[in-house]
Design a protein around this motif. Sequence first.
Motif, PDB file in Angstrom:
ATOM      1  N   MET C  12     -79.622   8.498  95.856  1.00 31.86           N
ATOM      2  CA  MET C  12     -79.346   8.605  95.180  1.00 31.86           C
ATOM      3  C   MET C  12     -79.505  10.164  95.374  1.00 31.86           C
ATOM      4  N   GLY C  15     -75.820  11.252  95.847  1.00 26.30           N
ATOM      5  CA  GLY C  15     -75.435  11.257  94.747  1.00 26.30           C
ATOM      6  C   GLY C  15     -75.851  12.475  93.276  1.00 26.30           C
ATOM      7  N   SER C  16     -77.083  13.385  93.649  1.00 28.41           N
ATOM      8  CA  SER C  16     -77.225  14.267  92.944  1.00 28.41           C
ATOM      9  C   SER C  16     -76.720  15.495  93.532  1.00 28.41           C
ATOM     10  N   THR C  39     -74.386   6.317  91.184  1.00 25.36           N
ATOM     11  CA  THR C  39     -75.601   6.391  91.775  1.00 25.36           C
ATOM     12  C   THR C  39     -76.286   5.189  91.824  1.00 25.36           C
TER      13      THR C  39
END
Lengths: 592, 81, 473
Positions: C12, C15-16, C39
Amino acid sequence: MIDSWLHPSLILIAGGLLLPLIKGYPRKFFLLMVPVLAFINIWQFTPHGTFGVVQFMDWTLTFGRVDSLSQVFAYIMGLMCIIGTLYSLHVKDDVQHIAAWFYVAGSLGVIYAGDYLVLFLFWELMAFASVFLIWFRKSKDSTAVGFRYLLIHTLGGLVLLGGFMLRYQAVGDLSFNHLDVTNPQLYTYLILIGFMLNAAVPPLHSWLPDAYSEATVTGAVFMCAFTTKTAIYALARGFSGMEILIPLGVIMAVYGIIYAILQNDCRKLLAWEIVSQVGYMVVGVGIGTELAINGTCAHAFAHILYKGLLFMGCGSVLYMTGKSKFSELGGLYKKMPMAFALTLIGGLAISAFPFFSGFVTKSMIISAGFSEHLLWVGFLLTMVSAGTFLLTGLRIPYFIFFGENRCSDETWEKAGEPPWNMLAAMGVAAFLCVLIGSYTPYLYSMLPYQVDYHPYSAYHLSETMQLLLFTGLGFYLLREKLTPLNVITLDIDWFYRMGGRGFFWLASRPIQFVDSCVSEAYRAVGLIPLMTISRFWSWFDWHAIDGVIDGIARSVRGLGSSVRRVQSGQMQYNLFWAVSLITVVLIAYVLV
Amino acid sequence: MILEFIEFIRARSGTMLKICFGVLASLVVIDAFVDKHHAHTMAEHIPGFWSLFGFLSCCVLILVAKWFGRQGIETREDFYD
Amino acid sequence: MKLMLFAPELFMLLGSLLIFFFSLANDDGKKSRSVAIATSIGAIILCFICLNKSGLLFFKAYQIDLFSQLFKLTIAIGTAAVILFSRDLKGIQEKIRPEYYLFLILSSLGLMMLVSSVELISLFIALELSSFCLYLLVPMRDDQQGLRTQMESAIKYIFYGVIATGIMLFGMSYLFGLTGTTYLNELIPKLHTLGSEPAAIAGIAMVLCGFFFKLAVFPFHFWVPDVYQGASNETTAFIASVPKLGAVAMLIRITTLAAPQSEALVTMFVVLAVCSMFYGNLSALVQKDIKRMLGFSGIAHAGFILLGLLTMKDTGYATSIYYIFGYLVMNLACFLVICSVSSKGENVTINDLSGLHKRAPLLALTMAIGMFALAGIPPFVGFMGKFMLLTGALQDGQLTLVILAALNTAIAIYYYLSVVKVTYCNSPDGHEDITVPLMTKTVSIGLILAIILMGVMPSKILAIATTAVQGIL
């Protein structure tokens, strides 16, 4: 075939889910096929025994407990589903058919349920599916009526749920069998109240006339058959011999017929008469002897058919003319003779004329009363029989089809024979009414106990004919008294109609008031500082940039920070109060 | 066909009324000769008992209902609006 | 292999980071959306793979066990569902869409870290990570009426959030003062020996307040209706469902700190549960805006969840978990319909759903099943959840509470069913047909299946939840 049994409710539910996918010509065929398949399944492929036993968490659920008591009810429900669907074949809206089928599926599910949890599941399905049959009327009142109907059934469901949960705690058993009626506990009464509400036993009855008279034309045909009769099945299964049901049933029969006399709306009259007729069955359950239970089952069987027929008849008048009040109808036999003749057969059947179905079923319950030496029961129920003939055999035909023509020109123009499918459905029901009355083994062989009852004795014939024809004389003499008036009648529903309003007032006024107060307070402590801050920042932005250009940034910044200090000071102050309040509440909770 | 039959009867309403009264009378007479060993009470052995019972039931129900309605149970149609 | 323990969170985070780069590169939201989908779906897969992992990380402040992994999985599923059905982000300006996805992902990352935190300070930080992202999501709605209601909502949200956080920190300081530790596993025995000492109870109660705020329990609910109304439909869908998972997880963890059968705490739960149910249901009765209605109904559902907690038994906690999972799917189903019906991202009133079964049959079915389930009608998940919560409380001897709760289910049916009535029984008059994209269709069928299957076969989920709860007791 013995080990694999397909629950007929599944056929109806699956059929309902598939219906939206089928368009065009095959749709009507499909509409008829589904209930016919379900009926054939009940009739031919459902042997006695226990099926569909499922282990669900800690409980053993039984979906299929099949014996002669459940079979006779399931048989007639399946049959009525075919008739009802045929009657509503012209309805284009799929959802109405789906709601009706789900409703029947709920009913069949209750009848085959072997434990309270499954029973409750289908019990709720019935309530929630049937409310759509009211809402689809789309009239001004139907929304409110639907909600009242739903609310009262939900409460009934909750009482039932509470009853069997308490019973489960007490005896550790969920299976639905005959309850100990000689030594009733709190839970016995709760379960009884839950069932009684669906059977419309006073004082829990007023949902029925309220809802059935506002349902759609086709919906009412379904509704009049299933909810009360399913409840009668449940009572017969669980509470036969419960003596309190005898006086309640008699009160129900008398109360229903008195209110029915006062009605101006023909479907409301029929609905009140359901209350009255179901009263006979409740008495039968209360007596609880073999003859009485046989009578209850037989009467429920016959009742579903003739009441359905009557609702179809009055429904076809409503469908064609848009009117259902006696004060706006009359003389229609010229326009719709077939509908009239078929409705009349229903009227004769409910009035227990010889060779019609009521004659061979109603008398079983009355005889059971007499043979248990409950003379007052026998006489009062006989009196109600006279009233039934007065209303359905005489009043409905007279004021809708004969008598003075009170139709407006528009109503008269619109009137005419209903579509073929409606007539066909009525024809089937009428045929069955005559078949049951004329060929007794058809019904008697299905009943749960061996039948040793002969309705066609000379004495019974003489008794019935005298009773009915002299009632006719009374009607002839007093018919002026029965002239329809433009009135409605008040009933127990006054309490919950008004109660509901009070509740809404509570929800809309005080509670909303608190909510808006808090929002307002928030606006004061939250939004106003926010706006001030944002105004300040835009001011700051403007002046700061100016200030850099003009070389006086330092002084502006100084000013800005002092203003900001004031601002933040205020916010802390606000938050301080909010926090202290919550702390006080918290400490109060903890210490109390 | 149904229509014609109804019209036929309506045209002769006087005769029909006479026939009906005749049927009523004959019912009471026949009742005196019916085997009554199934009867549950003494009263039922009186000939024409059920005729009287039916007639009185009908009158009582209508009158009681009308009386009941006048006690405020019957009200205007827009009562709940 | 310690990396594997932290894999979903790490994924995560990556992804961010990627979305952050897109936000710098003036993306219009399309690429960010793809990354966000990838994600969240990747996180689901990783959570699933790591479901049975267990271990301790970061100086034993971060515990991976079945309990935390189960919640992470559902958080990831909830996030993925919201991103999938909020296809165009109608209510958000194009230029800030990458940021929107960024904060959405970060917020669920915060929640994932929250459910694994077993130390008060890390717990606090995880909670704040998730909360601050949410505070930012609310005012990102574009200003359609020019009234800046989203700003008002955001500021209300922040204020209440900050107050709740403050109370929570105050409570944590009590707990630390009493025991000298911030680790939950050391706190439990010490607090249990302290028994029903008022200071300990007050400390636990105050820490609970922080999560009552997230779950919107009375009297920490005042933000709910306004924030639901002011935030864009997609944001509301997220706020209404996913953070509540974290809240329930933490409420369970904190409640276990208290000595078993602590009277004061049980009384508090009972009072809050009753108030929440009545307040929520009665207020929901008169709402016209469907998001506000769902907001109030959420308060009532929060009250129901407390029914499971107040038994203070593993079975009670497990039913609470089951119920919140069920609530997630039911609520998402309703919000999916709201997001799809709203054509330009405006709020939806109940009357806007008129004749929906003709305009978009699948949406109408989804709405009907969602509402039936929320109302607690068998055979859907809402019924099973309520049924088990009520029987659990009944076995605990809370007869009055159970009667009041049952009454509430009857009240609630009224407003849920009125929505169904409007969708099925009213004619569409004037409202246009709605075309539903394939992705939304898939999600809605998935949600319907979940609502039905969880309702029909609850035993499997309950068994897992019970095992998970027993692991942390």
